[in-house]
Design a protein around this motif. Sequence first.
Motif, PDB file in Angstrom:
ATOM      1  N   ASN A 134       0.815  -1.197   0.000  1.00 25.23           N
ATOM      2  CA  ASN A 134       0.000   0.000   0.000  1.00 25.23           C
ATOM      3  C   ASN A 134       0.854   1.254   0.000  1.00 25.23           C
ATOM      4  OD1 ASN A 134      -2.725   0.087  -0.236  1.00 25.23           O
ATOM      5  ND2 ASN A 134      -3.115  -0.558   1.845  1.00 25.23           N
TER       6      ASN A 134
ATOM      7  N   LEU B  32     -17.784   5.113   8.401  1.00 27.56           N
ATOM      8  CA  LEU B  32     -18.136   6.488   8.044  1.00 27.56           C
ATOM      9  C   LEU B  32     -19.119   7.080   9.053  1.00 27.56           C
ATOM     10  CD1 LEU B  32     -18.527   6.425   4.148  1.00 27.56           C
ATOM     11  CD2 LEU B  32     -16.611   7.230   5.498  1.00 27.56           C
TER      12      LEU B  32
ATOM     13  N   THR C 166     -14.908  15.330   5.257  1.00 27.10           N
ATOM     14  CA  THR C 166     -16.167  15.323   4.512  1.00 27.10           C
ATOM     15  C   THR C 166     -17.358  15.403   5.457  1.00 27.10           C
ATOM     16  OG1 THR C 166     -15.069  13.920   2.901  1.00 27.10           O
ATOM     17  CG2 THR C 166     -17.440  14.105   2.693  1.00 27.10           C
TER      18      THR C 166
ATOM     19  N   SER D  16      -2.973   0.975   7.768  1.00 24.17           N
ATOM     20  CA  SER D  16      -2.451   2.145   7.038  1.00 24.17           C
ATOM     21  C   SER D  16      -3.567   2.803   6.237  1.00 24.17           C
ATOM     22  CB  SER D  16      -1.279   1.749   6.136  1.00 24.17           C
ATOM     23  OG  SER D  16      -1.717   0.816   5.182  1.00 24.17           O
ATOM     24  N   ASP D  17      -4.402   1.996   5.573  1.00 27.22           N
ATOM     25  CA  ASP D  17      -5.531   2.548   4.818  1.00 27.22           C
ATOM     26  C   ASP D  17      -6.505   3.254   5.755  1.00 27.22           C
ATOM     27  OD1 ASP D  17      -4.489   1.486   2.574  1.00 27.22           O
ATOM     28  OD2 ASP D  17      -6.318   0.497   1.909  1.00 27.22           O
TER      29      ASP D  17
ATOM     30  N   PHE E 141      -5.572   3.612  -2.642  1.00 28.44           N
ATOM     31  CA  PHE E 141      -5.683   2.878  -1.373  1.00 28.44           C
ATOM     32  C   PHE E 141      -7.081   3.125  -0.827  1.00 28.44           C
ATOM     33  CE2 PHE E 141      -4.184   7.128  -0.541  1.00 28.44           C
ATOM     34  CZ  PHE E 141      -4.955   7.539   0.525  1.00 28.44           C
ATOM     35  N   GLY E 142      -7.459   2.339   0.167  1.00 25.91           N
ATOM     36  CA  GLY E 142      -8.705   2.636   0.876  1.00 25.91           C
ATOM     37  C   GLY E 142      -9.978   2.217   0.185  1.00 25.91           C
ATOM     38  N   GLY E 143      -9.899   1.682  -1.029  1.00 24.61           N
ATOM     39  CA  GLY E 143     -11.098   1.185  -1.698  1.00 24.61           C
ATOM     40  C   GLY E 143     -11.978   2.286  -2.268  1.00 24.61           C
TER      41      GLY E 143
ATOM     42  N   PRO F  87      -9.761  12.283   5.317  1.00 23.87           N
ATOM     43  CA  PRO F  87     -10.810  12.714   4.374  1.00 23.87           C
ATOM     44  C   PRO F  87     -12.222  12.412   4.876  1.00 23.87           C
ATOM     45  CG  PRO F  87      -9.486  10.936   3.428  1.00 23.87           C
ATOM     46  CD  PRO F  87      -8.797  11.376   4.660  1.00 23.87           C
TER      47      PRO F  87
ATOM     48  N   LEU G  67      -1.064   8.500  -3.366  1.00 21.99           N
ATOM     49  CA  LEU G  67      -1.913   9.450  -2.633  1.00 21.99           C
ATOM     50  C   LEU G  67      -2.728  10.298  -3.604  1.00 21.99           C
ATOM     51  CD1 LEU G  67       0.671  10.571   0.078  1.00 21.99           C
ATOM     52  CD2 LEU G  67      -1.398   9.264   0.487  1.00 21.99           C
TER      53      LEU G  67
ATOM     54  N   VAL H  19      -7.608   7.067   5.523  1.00 20.28           N
ATOM     55  CA  VAL H  19      -9.001   7.392   5.213  1.00 20.28           C
ATOM     56  C   VAL H  19      -9.619   8.282   6.298  1.00 20.28           C
ATOM     57  CG1 VAL H  19     -11.306   6.335   5.089  1.00 20.28           C
ATOM     58  CG2 VAL H  19      -9.459   5.447   3.682  1.00 20.28           C
TER      59      VAL H  19
ATOM     60  N   GLU I 192     -17.317  -0.477   6.027  1.00 25.56           N
ATOM     61  CA  GLU I 192     -16.917   0.869   5.575  1.00 25.56           C
ATOM     62  C   GLU I 192     -18.007   1.880   5.926  1.00 25.56           C
ATOM     63  OE1 GLU I 192     -16.728  -1.786   3.513  1.00 25.56           O
ATOM     64  OE2 GLU I 192     -14.953  -1.659   2.227  1.00 25.56           O
TER      65      GLU I 192
ATOM     66  N   VAL J 207     -14.672   3.655  -1.196  1.00 28.64           N
ATOM     67  CA  VAL J 207     -15.161   4.677  -0.268  1.00 28.64           C
ATOM     68  C   VAL J 207     -14.272   5.920  -0.341  1.00 28.64           C
ATOM     69  CG1 VAL J 207     -15.452   5.216   2.184  1.00 28.64           C
ATOM     70  CG2 VAL J 207     -16.287   3.063   1.280  1.00 28.64           C
ATOM     71  N   LEU J 208     -12.967   5.693  -0.398  1.00 30.79           N
ATOM     72  CA  LEU J 208     -12.049   6.825  -0.430  1.00 30.79           C
ATOM     73  C   LEU J 208     -12.220   7.642  -1.718  1.00 30.79           C
ATOM     74  CD1 LEU J 208      -9.615   7.978   1.318  1.00 30.79           C
ATOM     75  CD2 LEU J 208      -8.312   7.284  -0.651  1.00 30.79           C
TER      76      LEU J 208
ATOM     77  N   LEU K 286     -15.128   9.880  -1.145  1.00 31.47           N
ATOM     78  CA  LEU K 286     -14.772  10.973  -0.224  1.00 31.47           C
ATOM     79  C   LEU K 286     -13.925  12.021  -0.937  1.00 31.47           C
ATOM     80  CD1 LEU K 286     -13.858   8.939   2.995  1.00 31.47           C
ATOM     81  CD2 LEU K 286     -15.881  10.347   2.651  1.00 31.47           C
TER      82      LEU K 286
ATOM     83  N   HIS L  99      -9.577  -3.130   5.423  1.00 34.71           N
ATOM     84  CA  HIS L  99      -8.530  -2.623   4.520  1.00 34.71           C
ATOM     85  C   HIS L  99      -7.141  -2.522   5.127  1.00 34.71           C
ATOM     86  CE1 HIS L  99     -11.313  -1.421   1.276  1.00 34.71           C
ATOM     87  NE2 HIS L  99     -12.156  -1.179   2.261  1.00 34.71           N
TER      88      HIS L  99
ATOM     89  N   TYR M 247     -12.582   0.364   9.812  1.00 33.60           N
ATOM     90  CA  TYR M 247     -11.995   0.394   8.473  1.00 33.60           C
ATOM     91  C   TYR M 247     -10.799  -0.548   8.393  1.00 33.60           C
ATOM     92  CZ  TYR M 247     -12.220   2.530   3.928  1.00 33.60           C
ATOM     93  OH  TYR M 247     -12.424   2.731   2.583  1.00 33.60           O
TER      94      TYR M 247
END
Lengths: 528, 112
Positions: free
Chosen positions: A292, B7, B74, B62-63, A334-336, B70, A329, B67, B3, A338-339, A342, B59, B55
Amino acid sequence: MKFSAHAFGHFWDLHAWAGVISGLVLYVMFLAGSLTLFRAEVGVWQEPLAHQRSTHESHQAQLERALAAAPATKGPIWFYPATTGAARLSYREAATGISRQSWFDENAGRLVHDREQLAQFVFSVHRLSHDRTGEWVEKLAGVLAIVLLLTLVTGVLIHLKDIVRQFHQFRPQKSLRVLWSDMHKVLGVMGLPFQVLYAYTGAFLVLAPIFLNAFTGPLFGGDQQRASQAFWGLLPPPPKEAGEPAPALSIDDLGARARRALPNLEPDAYRLFHRGFENGVVEVRGRIRGDNPKKDGIVLLSATDGRVLGLKPVKETAYAATSRWMFGLHEARFGGAVLHVLFFFLALATALTILTGNWIWIERRVATRNSIGNRMLARLTLGVGGGGVVALATLFLVSRVFPLEWGARGNAEELTFVVVFLACIGWAFVARVERAVWWQQLGLAGILLLPVPLLAARYSSAGLFGSGLRHATVVGVDVAILVAALSLCATAWGLRRASLRPDRSAAPGTPGGDPTSAPGSELEEAGT
Amino acid sequence: MQEAASLLCFYLAFALLHGASPGRFPLKTWQPSQRRSGLMRLSALLAAAAGVFLYDLRHGLSDALLVAFPALSTMATVFVLLAPTCPRLLWALALACPPLVLILSILGASDG
């Protein structure tokens, strides 16, 4: 922390001038960037051949069928096996020398050249990069990223003394001027980590290669190959001569050997040099599972005996690792999903931060001197703000209206985008009531987007309104377009209602505004 | 599922942080004491940590940490911009967050 009035004034001027000079181009970059986050998904949606059901054939069988349909080629061949859609080939035609990227249509048994450029064009708009505009415009994007960083730093310095209060303050019941100011601060403060991330990584990605090239002369004696080796850790180049004809191992076999050499490699592309000759080599490329942000791996093998000739990354160089993180970045690798969603909202929020910044600037200037320059900036902000959305919506519409087999469709789509964008700017300049332009343009964009999922069913039955087997990505993009269209229409309706309220002062620079309102006092109230 | 639960945790975290100040607390008839405001801030921290944890289950850490920023940005933007126009809806969602997070987490875990 409080600055002297002198320092504060300088920070404010720097923030305002840097913002207003770079703002509208950055707005377009962020708007297009928000869609670029879904480049892969739109790439699948736009091409019906990418919706074909996978044949589950071996990679070698797919390659042989695709090559049988291809003309004579010269140079290396790229092969992308089918995962969910059709397999793809990239090659140079021996007869014409033209580079082609083609899909292999399983049903027709023929190659179909890439015909839809929507996702790529939106990406080009985001990067300010196009064949016709030259490299310097792309470099300008890097400079603009630096200007954005400067704007962000000065913005933080200006608001440092009461940044926490502004974090939570939004007063839509006050005048429009206070609303813009509050919105600018809320969006700016909340989106700050995102904006800093994008400004920094954007500047790095565009400008770092230029700075590194400057070291090639003094450090490597001008040897580009050695410099690239030091920066990137490149693989050895393939042999220049093809040698005698010789049988090659299957790419499935080579893929298995590559996986043994580089554990967790998931091969998704092959690059073939001197295919069918004794010096034939194959690059097996793919993502390395588990790292990652996602790391790409390459294994170079002899096509005749399967020897591993080189692999990357054995040990990642510092520059390669930094670039991987920067790309990871910037492209949200990364993060799938959902990211991505966002980041999409944060990119739109940043675009809105830029527009509200311009409106604050205009209000401050109009309060003291209503010059022609300020009036033009007000109209330009309006035209670019609404026009960018209308032009992107039109691009999606024409991509489903123009005939798929029309050779000039790529150019026609790009031309449509530019003409619509310029027309919207012109519309903003000639409009009698400025405040109406916003809801009219956003409403138009919504109306243009609304039929797109329905029109998409003309080319593919895998979407939301298709009658065939559904494709999750295609349905997802159709739903997203529908939601975007309805949101734009709802926003336009809301803005129209708000603009009809008599108790509001007009949009920035609007001559039709309440003549009794006192801008100076409102600005004081807004704290700008 | 996890996920979405994550959120909602971030949303709850910001709602608690926003409401911890007496001036922004949703009820005008009752204002939180200094101690309760402190508790709300601590709960906000725990909700954000729960968001990272949920999360992380899907994932990796680190992810999840990447995440978190953001997601909080948001949720905070949505909350602050909509709070003046539809406060009841936003606070009702914040109240519904704990059971929703629980349900979504269980559903996510049962999906594997």
